[in-house]
Motif scaffolding. Structure first.
Motif, mmCIF file in Angstrom:
data_model
loop_
_atom_site.group_PDB
_atom_site.id
_atom_site.type_symbol
_atom_site.label_atom_id
_atom_site.label_comp_id
_atom_site.label_asym_id
_atom_site.label_seq_id
_atom_site.Cartn_x
_atom_site.Cartn_y
_atom_site.Cartn_z
ATOM 1 N N ASN A 1 1.057 -1.129 -0.204
ATOM 2 C CA ASN A 1 0.293 -0.131 0.249
ATOM 3 C C ASN A 1 1.179 1.418 0.024
ATOM 4 N N SER A 2 0.525 2.035 -0.102
ATOM 5 C CA SER A 2 0.567 3.305 -0.119
ATOM 6 C C SER A 2 -0.005 4.465 0.716
ATOM 7 N N THR A 3 0.127 5.495 0.837
ATOM 8 C CA THR A 3 -1.147 5.928 2.566
ATOM 9 C C THR A 3 0.627 7.885 2.325
ATOM 10 N N GLY A 4 -0.483 8.469 2.036
ATOM 11 C CA GLY A 4 -0.539 9.784 2.756
ATOM 12 C C GLY A 4 -1.141 11.157 0.936
ATOM 13 N N GLY A 5 -0.093 11.713 0.560
ATOM 14 C CA GLY A 5 -0.936 12.650 -0.322
ATOM 15 C C GLY A 5 -1.381 13.602 0.272
ATOM 16 N N ILE A 6 -1.564 14.831 -0.232
ATOM 17 C CA ILE A 6 -2.313 16.128 1.238
ATOM 18 C C ILE A 6 -3.719 15.481 1.246
ATOM 19 N N ALA A 7 -4.227 14.267 0.636
ATOM 20 C CA ALA A 7 -5.735 14.093 1.417
ATOM 21 C C ALA A 7 -5.216 13.084 1.612
ATOM 22 N N GLY A 8 -4.412 12.745 2.170
ATOM 23 C CA GLY A 8 -4.222 11.682 3.234
ATOM 24 C C GLY A 8 -4.929 10.479 2.820
ATOM 25 N N LEU A 9 -4.684 9.557 1.486
ATOM 26 C CA LEU A 9 -4.958 8.839 1.126
ATOM 27 C C LEU A 9 -4.140 7.578 1.173
ATOM 28 N N PHE B 1 3.906 10.206 0.385
ATOM 29 C CA PHE B 1 3.992 9.289 0.545
ATOM 30 C C PHE B 1 4.906 8.072 0.646
ATOM 31 N N THR B 2 4.278 7.248 2.280
ATOM 32 C CA THR B 2 4.682 6.330 2.323
ATOM 33 C C THR B 2 4.664 5.259 1.423
ATOM 34 N N ILE B 3 5.214 4.274 1.465
ATOM 35 C CA ILE B 3 4.725 3.113 0.441
ATOM 36 C C ILE B 3 5.858 1.935 1.223
ATOM 37 N N LEU B 4 5.165 0.709 1.573
ATOM 38 C CA LEU B 4 5.001 -1.011 1.534
ATOM 39 C C LEU B 4 4.897 -1.235 0.962
ATOM 40 N N TYR B 5 6.644 -2.388 1.537
ATOM 41 C CA TYR B 5 6.408 -3.803 0.778
ATOM 42 C C TYR B 5 7.011 -4.758 1.354
ATOM 43 N N VAL B 6 6.568 -5.571 0.772
ATOM 44 C CA VAL B 6 6.973 -7.417 1.637
ATOM 45 C C VAL B 6 7.708 -7.234 0.001
ATOM 46 N N LYS B 7 8.692 -8.533 0.890
ATOM 47 C CA LYS B 7 9.959 -9.626 -0.254
ATOM 48 C C LYS B 7 8.797 -10.496 -0.794
ATOM 49 N N ASP B 8 9.222 -10.469 -1.912
ATOM 50 C CA ASP B 8 8.987 -11.356 -3.324
ATOM 51 C C ASP B 8 9.197 -12.918 -2.839
ATOM 52 N N LYS B 9 8.517 -14.171 -2.766
ATOM 53 C CA LYS B 9 9.176 -15.501 -2.546
ATOM 54 C C LYS B 9 9.969 -16.424 -3.173
#
Length: 137
Positions: free
Chosen positions: A40-48, A129-137
């Motif tokens: 996911n990505s969170t942030g932006g001026i609207a807090g999406l 934005f703050t972006i969350l990733y998980v490691k590909d398996k």
């Protein structure tokens, strides 16, 4: 008196060493290499909050030791760039942190967290934005 001076120097040296660890925020930039799937990505001026479901696509990023980065959308290569990792100032703290700089010019990413299975990057901008990733398996 000499003993007191040595004690003061020792305390200063220990404090400086602890400060260096805090400056790095425990981040080991060597752990970014590999393929990461976007959560996911969170942030932006609207807090999406944007997820693969709300965006309508899956995405991933792959950082290679050759200092190349590859961006995928639905497993199709969409773009690539070169990158470097430097320490620098961020909007998040008065302490320096690891920053990924992209060539050609792109939004710098601050490495907020990286473990063996989680990567958190943040745009170095007030409405980014703050972006969350998980490691590909």
């Amino acid at each position: 008196m000499k003993t007191l001076a040595y004690l003061f120097i020792l305390i200063c040296a220990i404090s400086c060493k602890k400060e260096n660890v805090k400056t790095n925020n425990g981040v080991d930039p060597e752990k970014i290499y590999g393929k990461w799937n976007w959560v996911n990505s969170t942030g932006g001026i609207a807090g999406l909050t944007i997820t693969p479901k709300t965006a309508g696509y899956e995405a991933s990023v792959e950082y290679k030791r050759s200092k190349s980065v590859y961006y995928y959308r639905n497993d199709t290569l969409k773009s690539q760039a070169k990158f470097s990792i430097t320490k620098g100032n961020t909007i998040f703290s008065t302490k320096q942190a690891y920053i990924i700089k992209y060539t050609p010019d792109g939004m710098d990413h601050v490495i907020m967290k990286v473990t063996k299975d989680t990567l958190v990057l943040a745009d170095n901008a007030n409405d980014g934005f703050t972006i969350l990733y998980v490691k590909d398996k």
